[in-house]
Motif scaffolding. Structure first.
Motif, PDB file in Angstrom:
ATOM      1  N   SER A   1      37.643  42.495  39.712  1.00  0.00           N
ATOM      2  CA  SER A   1      36.461  41.686  39.849  1.00  0.00           C
ATOM      3  C   SER A   1      36.324  40.509  38.767  1.00  0.00           C
ATOM      4  O   SER A   1      35.880  39.558  39.072  1.00  0.00           O
ATOM      5  CB  SER A   1      35.528  42.797  39.493  1.00  0.00           C
ATOM      6  N   ASN A   2      36.806  40.789  37.584  1.00  0.00           N
ATOM      7  CA  ASN A   2      36.940  39.659  36.652  1.00  0.00           C
ATOM      8  C   ASN A   2      38.004  38.397  37.244  1.00  0.00           C
ATOM      9  O   ASN A   2      37.519  37.289  37.285  1.00  0.00           O
ATOM     10  CB  ASN A   2      37.714  39.647  35.138  1.00  0.00           C
ATOM     11  N   ALA A   3      38.870  38.710  37.807  1.00  0.00           N
ATOM     12  CA  ALA A   3      39.798  37.723  38.530  1.00  0.00           C
ATOM     13  C   ALA A   3      39.141  37.137  39.810  1.00  0.00           C
ATOM     14  O   ALA A   3      39.134  35.805  39.709  1.00  0.00           O
ATOM     15  CB  ALA A   3      40.976  38.506  38.987  1.00  0.00           C
TER      16      ALA A   3
ATOM     17  N   ASP B   1      35.848  36.493  39.987  1.00  0.00           N
ATOM     18  CA  ASP B   1      34.899  35.870  39.276  1.00  0.00           C
ATOM     19  C   ASP B   1      35.483  34.531  38.920  1.00  0.00           C
ATOM     20  O   ASP B   1      35.058  33.513  39.023  1.00  0.00           O
ATOM     21  CB  ASP B   1      34.274  36.420  38.201  1.00  0.00           C
ATOM     22  N   ALA B   2      36.780  34.674  38.440  1.00  0.00           N
ATOM     23  CA  ALA B   2      37.343  33.459  37.704  1.00  0.00           C
ATOM     24  C   ALA B   2      37.668  32.424  38.833  1.00  0.00           C
ATOM     25  O   ALA B   2      37.721  31.377  38.767  1.00  0.00           O
ATOM     26  CB  ALA B   2      38.401  33.867  36.881  1.00  0.00           C
ATOM     27  N   ILE B   3      38.205  33.179  39.947  1.00  0.00           N
ATOM     28  CA  ILE B   3      38.665  32.024  41.037  1.00  0.00           C
ATOM     29  C   ILE B   3      37.343  31.692  41.564  1.00  0.00           C
ATOM     30  O   ILE B   3      37.396  30.353  42.032  1.00  0.00           O
ATOM     31  CB  ILE B   3      39.355  33.172  42.291  1.00  0.00           C
TER      32      ILE B   3
ATOM     33  N   SER C   1      47.543  39.546  38.553  1.00  0.00           N
ATOM     34  CA  SER C   1      47.620  37.859  38.067  1.00  0.00           C
ATOM     35  C   SER C   1      46.639  37.086  39.059  1.00  0.00           C
ATOM     36  O   SER C   1      46.380  37.585  40.223  1.00  0.00           O
ATOM     37  CB  SER C   1      48.996  37.384  38.398  1.00  0.00           C
ATOM     38  N   ASP C   2      45.777  36.402  38.384  1.00  0.00           N
ATOM     39  CA  ASP C   2      44.810  35.469  39.199  1.00  0.00           C
ATOM     40  C   ASP C   2      45.075  33.829  39.304  1.00  0.00           C
ATOM     41  O   ASP C   2      45.699  33.305  38.223  1.00  0.00           O
ATOM     42  CB  ASP C   2      43.358  35.849  39.229  1.00  0.00           C
ATOM     43  N   THR C   3      44.736  33.282  40.298  1.00  0.00           N
ATOM     44  CA  THR C   3      44.733  31.834  40.113  1.00  0.00           C
ATOM     45  C   THR C   3      43.170  31.197  39.789  1.00  0.00           C
ATOM     46  O   THR C   3      43.017  30.167  40.415  1.00  0.00           O
ATOM     47  CB  THR C   3      45.122  31.168  41.800  1.00  0.00           C
TER      48      THR C   3
ATOM     49  N   GLY D   1      41.006  30.420  34.394  1.00  0.00           N
ATOM     50  CA  GLY D   1      41.590  30.669  33.191  1.00  0.00           C
ATOM     51  C   GLY D   1      40.853  30.656  31.838  1.00  0.00           C
ATOM     52  O   GLY D   1      39.764  30.304  32.253  1.00  0.00           O
ATOM     53  N   MET D   2      41.423  30.877  30.834  1.00  0.00           N
ATOM     54  CA  MET D   2      40.790  30.797  29.582  1.00  0.00           C
ATOM     55  C   MET D   2      41.571  30.020  28.445  1.00  0.00           C
ATOM     56  O   MET D   2      42.825  30.116  28.705  1.00  0.00           O
ATOM     57  CB  MET D   2      40.447  32.207  29.010  1.00  0.00           C
ATOM     58  N   THR D   3      40.780  29.222  27.587  1.00  0.00           N
ATOM     59  CA  THR D   3      41.072  28.495  26.659  1.00  0.00           C
ATOM     60  C   THR D   3      41.402  29.496  25.471  1.00  0.00           C
ATOM     61  O   THR D   3      41.012  30.712  25.635  1.00  0.00           O
ATOM     62  CB  THR D   3      40.417  27.350  26.149  1.00  0.00           C
TER      63      THR D   3
ATOM     64  N   GLU E   1      36.656  34.565  22.263  1.00  0.00           N
ATOM     65  CA  GLU E   1      35.165  34.961  22.421  1.00  0.00           C
ATOM     66  C   GLU E   1      35.101  36.057  23.559  1.00  0.00           C
ATOM     67  O   GLU E   1      34.102  36.988  23.330  1.00  0.00           O
ATOM     68  CB  GLU E   1      34.432  33.763  22.773  1.00  0.00           C
ATOM     69  N   ASN E   2      35.513  35.880  24.585  1.00  0.00           N
ATOM     70  CA  ASN E   2      35.360  36.822  25.703  1.00  0.00           C
ATOM     71  C   ASN E   2      35.906  38.200  25.682  1.00  0.00           C
ATOM     72  O   ASN E   2      35.466  39.358  26.042  1.00  0.00           O
ATOM     73  CB  ASN E   2      35.739  36.319  26.962  1.00  0.00           C
ATOM     74  N   LEU E   3      37.394  38.269  25.120  1.00  0.00           N
ATOM     75  CA  LEU E   3      37.897  39.586  24.842  1.00  0.00           C
ATOM     76  C   LEU E   3      37.835  39.941  23.693  1.00  0.00           C
ATOM     77  O   LEU E   3      38.066  41.211  23.145  1.00  0.00           O
ATOM     78  CB  LEU E   3      39.349  39.277  25.332  1.00  0.00           C
ATOM     79  N   GLY E   4      37.158  39.460  22.546  1.00  0.00           N
ATOM     80  CA  GLY E   4      37.068  39.905  21.188  1.00  0.00           C
ATOM     81  C   GLY E   4      35.705  40.836  21.059  1.00  0.00           C
ATOM     82  O   GLY E   4      35.738  41.391  19.831  1.00  0.00           O
TER      83      GLY E   4
ATOM     84  N   VAL F   1      31.343  46.926  29.564  1.00  0.00           N
ATOM     85  CA  VAL F   1      32.450  46.613  29.014  1.00  0.00           C
ATOM     86  C   VAL F   1      33.662  46.577  29.903  1.00  0.00           C
ATOM     87  O   VAL F   1      34.947  46.817  29.431  1.00  0.00           O
ATOM     88  CB  VAL F   1      32.877  48.101  27.907  1.00  0.00           C
ATOM     89  N   GLY F   2      33.558  46.210  30.943  1.00  0.00           N
ATOM     90  CA  GLY F   2      34.674  45.997  31.889  1.00  0.00           C
ATOM     91  C   GLY F   2      35.989  45.715  31.715  1.00  0.00           C
ATOM     92  O   GLY F   2      36.736  46.786  31.802  1.00  0.00           O
ATOM     93  N   PHE F   3      36.431  44.837  30.921  1.00  0.00           N
ATOM     94  CA  PHE F   3      37.648  44.423  30.574  1.00  0.00           C
ATOM     95  C   PHE F   3      38.435  45.615  29.769  1.00  0.00           C
ATOM     96  O   PHE F   3      39.366  46.020  29.863  1.00  0.00           O
ATOM     97  CB  PHE F   3      37.805  43.250  29.960  1.00  0.00           C
ATOM     98  N   TYR F   4      37.518  46.050  28.941  1.00  0.00           N
ATOM     99  CA  TYR F   4      38.104  47.146  28.289  1.00  0.00           C
ATOM    100  C   TYR F   4      38.393  48.632  28.589  1.00  0.00           C
ATOM    101  O   TYR F   4      39.166  49.253  27.746  1.00  0.00           O
ATOM    102  CB  TYR F   4      37.000  47.492  26.846  1.00  0.00           C
TER     103      TYR F   4
ATOM    104  N   GLY G   1      45.456  29.902  35.448  1.00  0.00           N
ATOM    105  CA  GLY G   1      45.112  31.210  35.930  1.00  0.00           C
ATOM    106  C   GLY G   1      45.467  32.332  34.805  1.00  0.00           C
ATOM    107  O   GLY G   1      45.725  31.857  33.732  1.00  0.00           O
ATOM    108  N   THR G   2      45.084  33.455  35.219  1.00  0.00           N
ATOM    109  CA  THR G   2      45.150  34.496  34.193  1.00  0.00           C
ATOM    110  C   THR G   2      46.200  35.735  34.613  1.00  0.00           C
ATOM    111  O   THR G   2      46.103  36.222  35.753  1.00  0.00           O
ATOM    112  CB  THR G   2      43.922  35.094  33.866  1.00  0.00           C
ATOM    113  N   ASP G   3      47.188  36.362  33.597  1.00  0.00           N
ATOM    114  CA  ASP G   3      47.746  37.472  34.220  1.00  0.00           C
ATOM    115  C   ASP G   3      47.439  38.579  32.952  1.00  0.00           C
ATOM    116  O   ASP G   3      47.395  38.237  32.096  1.00  0.00           O
ATOM    117  CB  ASP G   3      49.259  37.203  33.989  1.00  0.00           C
TER     118      ASP G   3
END
Ligand code: ADP
Length: 626
Positions: A34-36, A38-40, A76-78, A81-83, A89-92, A120-123, A166-168
């Motif tokens: 779902s995060n992937a 959203d990122a797309i 993986s998503d296309t 991405g994140m700086t 910020e997002n994952l900390g 707490v989705g990602f976690y 993108g993000t893996d």
């Protein structure tokens, strides 16, 4: 390389989640996908709104791959991405949105609640992975970064190589334990079925390399493994599907997947409209009140899509305040993708949709009330207050929409009843809808003021919520029947004997009452012979718009205003105590002072108010006992 600790509360939550006995571990995949997605969405939205960017559908997908030997599951998503900063910020931090307060750890035994309340989705990845690695390259940047963590100790961020934006998300899956089989998250069929179950409607293709045994070419009995990239989700969003194809479970899944709430919705509403404005919408009425619902932090709104692309997470204009508990989404082809928040507010199409939705929700609630009373009562426990706020806000503008959705506790039926039910039971001679306001049903049952009305056999509505009486005051009438408080000066029970005799009393004891009023100074506006008391010696009633109950509530509000009820001390002239009063008036004025003070304070106590001066009150009792 940067090493960092998680914020304290995130750490605690992580520990709780990883160690809790949790039966739904599989949902980690739904969260990551779902995060992937959203990122797309974010990148897709950019290309659609920025002419300098081109759009190629082929470039938008999610790929899930498995390496059994290395125990790796990679998503993986296309997307956008994140700086480095965004990774930090997002994952900390878990749950940026809500401040977390655990009263004690036992409160959250089931991980489900944690995830639900704080998103707490990602976690959730840490429920199945011993190490989580995120490699990301942000759109518009030519650097990539690797974020890595083994759980509660902390995480590191360092530069790395990545070709495309993108993000893996790379999960190193835990070893099996006696209780848990983690190996299953490395099985192709298992992963595939989890995707089907929770992420089928994701709009972008979710690709997997699927291996199948096939007959060898030119052979009739020899088989070989054949691997091929396949799309495993159907990509049709649930709101575009035919209602007959969908079951309750599909809607429930969607509700959870979307983080609308982690209770089970009490009702779902699927709307497809083709007309002056076309839209699809799925709405939910939650069962439980979200933890922040009755606070300023709570934000109402529905997700808004334009032709399948989300353009706003919480569009507040789609819901009136009194239905702010409704969750869900709206997708319309008639809305422009580029529309700004300000313009959207004035958009004619959006207004039409909002109006339409409001009516739908009201009708569904009425249906629920009519056909599934138990469920409605449950719903009302959670959100009835909001409906009542709706009645008195905006000067009662919405009372017609809302009045038939109200429930109050009935003194005779001993359950929650509607106003319609109340008036249908009213005897012909009964003129008013009677109510009593107080803090609990038990207290109201014993309130002296209810005696006479109850004695007549009339039903009394018990108002126990602080907004109730305000709402009733705004309603004023229901189907032309006026509301009347049992504590109001005139009960309108008709001129029966009681009233006549009390009027006579009034004259006879005028001087005594005046004297008592003087003793009480401006604590009360008057002392009178009661028309409503039977067994109790005294009570307080009020004259005018503000009742005693309302005074209490106004006083307890943050910026309390000094609004006071006009209080009347009512004396039961048929009570033995009254004879003592008269005697004291004639023979011993000092005693009259004491009696008056005691009776007044008793009346306060019965009303649930505090006595003005407890020390004096007890001293006075002692004086009388001597
Ligand atoms: P939520 O999704 O509820 O905001 P998460 O903990 O799942 O909470 O994610 C936190 C944030 O991390 C997301 O809001 C998003 O900004 C960012 N994020 C997570 N996964 C990705 C991804 N695959 N691509 C880009 N950003 C992501």
């Amino acid at each position: 390389m940067t090493r960092k600790e998680f914020k304290a509360e995130s750490k605690k939550l992580l520990d709780l989640m990883v160690n809790s006995v949790y039966t739904h571990r599989e949902i980690f995949l739904r969260e990551i996908i779902s995060n992937a997605s959203d990122a797309i969405d974010k990148l897709y939205y950019k290309t659609l709104t920025d002419d300098s960017l081109s759009f190629d559908k082929e470039n938008y997908y999610i790929k899930v791959s498995i390496d059994k030997e290395k125990r790796i599951l990679k998503i993986s998503d296309t997307g956008i991405g994140m700086t480095k900063e965004e990774l930090d910020e997002n994952l900390g931090v878990i749950a940026k949105s809500g401040s977390m307060t655990f009263k004690n750890d036992n409160e959250i035994k089931d991980g489900y609640d944690i995830i639900g309340q704080f998103g707490v989705g990602f976690y959730s990845a840490f429920m199945v992975a011993k190490t989580v690695t995120v490699i990301s390259k942000a759109f518009g940047s030519d650097e990539a970064f690797r974020w890595e963590s083994k759980g509660s100790e902390g995480y590191s961020i360092e530069p790395c190589e990545k070709d495309s934006v993108g993000t893996d998300v790379i999960l190193n899956i835990k070893e099996n334990t006696e209780e848990e089989q983690y190996d299953e998250y490395l099985e192709e069929y298992r992963i595939r079925s989890i995707i089907k179950k929770y992420s089928d409607f994701i709009r972008y293709p979710i690709k997997m390399d699927i291996t199948e045994r096939r007959l060898k070419e030119d052979s009739e009995k020899e088989y070989e493994d054949y691997t091929e990239e396949q799309i495993v989700n159907s990509m049709v969003p649930i709101w575009k599907k035919n209602k007959n194809e969908l079951g309750e479970e599909d809607y429930d899944n969607f509700y959870t997947e979307k983080h609308y709430g982690f209770d089970k919705p009490i009702k779902y509403i699927h709307i497809s409209v083709d007309g002056a404005v076309s839209y699809n919408s799925i709405l939910f009425i939650p069962e439980k009140t979200p933890y922040d619902f009755y606070t300023k932090e709570y934000e109402k709104g529905l997700e808004l899509y334009s032709s399948g692309v989300m353009i706003m997470g919480k569009c507040a204009d789609l819901l009136p305040d009194y239905f702010s508990f409704v969750k869900g989404m709206v997708d319309s082809e008639d809305l422009s993708l580029n529309i700004s928040r300000e313009l959207l507010q004035h958009d004619r199409q959006l207004k039409l949709i909002a109006k339409n939705i409001k009516t739908k929700i009201k009708n569904e609630l009425l249906n629920l009330l009519k056909n599934e009373r138990d469920k409605y009562v449950e719903f009302y426990k959670s959100f009835g207050r909001q409906l009542k706020y709706g009645i008195y806000s905006e000067f009662g503008m919405n009372k017609d929409v809302l009045q038939d959705l109200l429930l109050f506790y009935s003194s005779t039926e001993k359950v929650m009843v509607t106003l319609e039910e109340y008036i249908s039971r009213m005897p012909d001679e009964q003129k008013y809808i009677y109510y009593a306001a107080g803090e609990s049903i038990e207290r109201l049952d014993k309130l002296p003021q209810t005696e006479l009305v109850a004695d007549k056999g009339y039903e009394i509505l018990y108002l126990t919520d602080d907004v109730d009486e305000f709402a009733v005051k705004v309603l004023r009438t229901y189907k032309e029947k006026e509301f009347k408080s049992v504590s109001s000066g005139d009960l309108g029970l008709g001129t029966d004997q009681k009233e006549d005799s009390s009027r006579a009393d009034e004259k006879n004891y005028q001087e005594l009452f005046e004297q008592m009023k003087n003793i009480l100074t401006d604590k009360v506006n008057g002392v009178k012979a009661s028309k409503r008391l039977k067994n109790h010696p005294v009570c307080l009633s009020s004259e005018g718009e503000v009742s005693i109950e309302m005074e209490k509530i106004l006083k307890s509000m943050p910026n309390a205003q000094e609004i006071k009820a006009n209080k009347i001390l009512e004396i039961n002239t048929n009570h033995e105590v009254f004879n003592s009063l008269r005697e004291a008036y004639e023979k011993d004025r000092g005693k009259l002072d004491l009696y008056t003070d005691l009776l007044y304070n008793q009346a306060l106590l019965i009303e649930g108010l505090t006595v003005d001066d407890p020390v004096e009150f007890t001293n006075n009792i002692c004086k009388l006992m001597k």
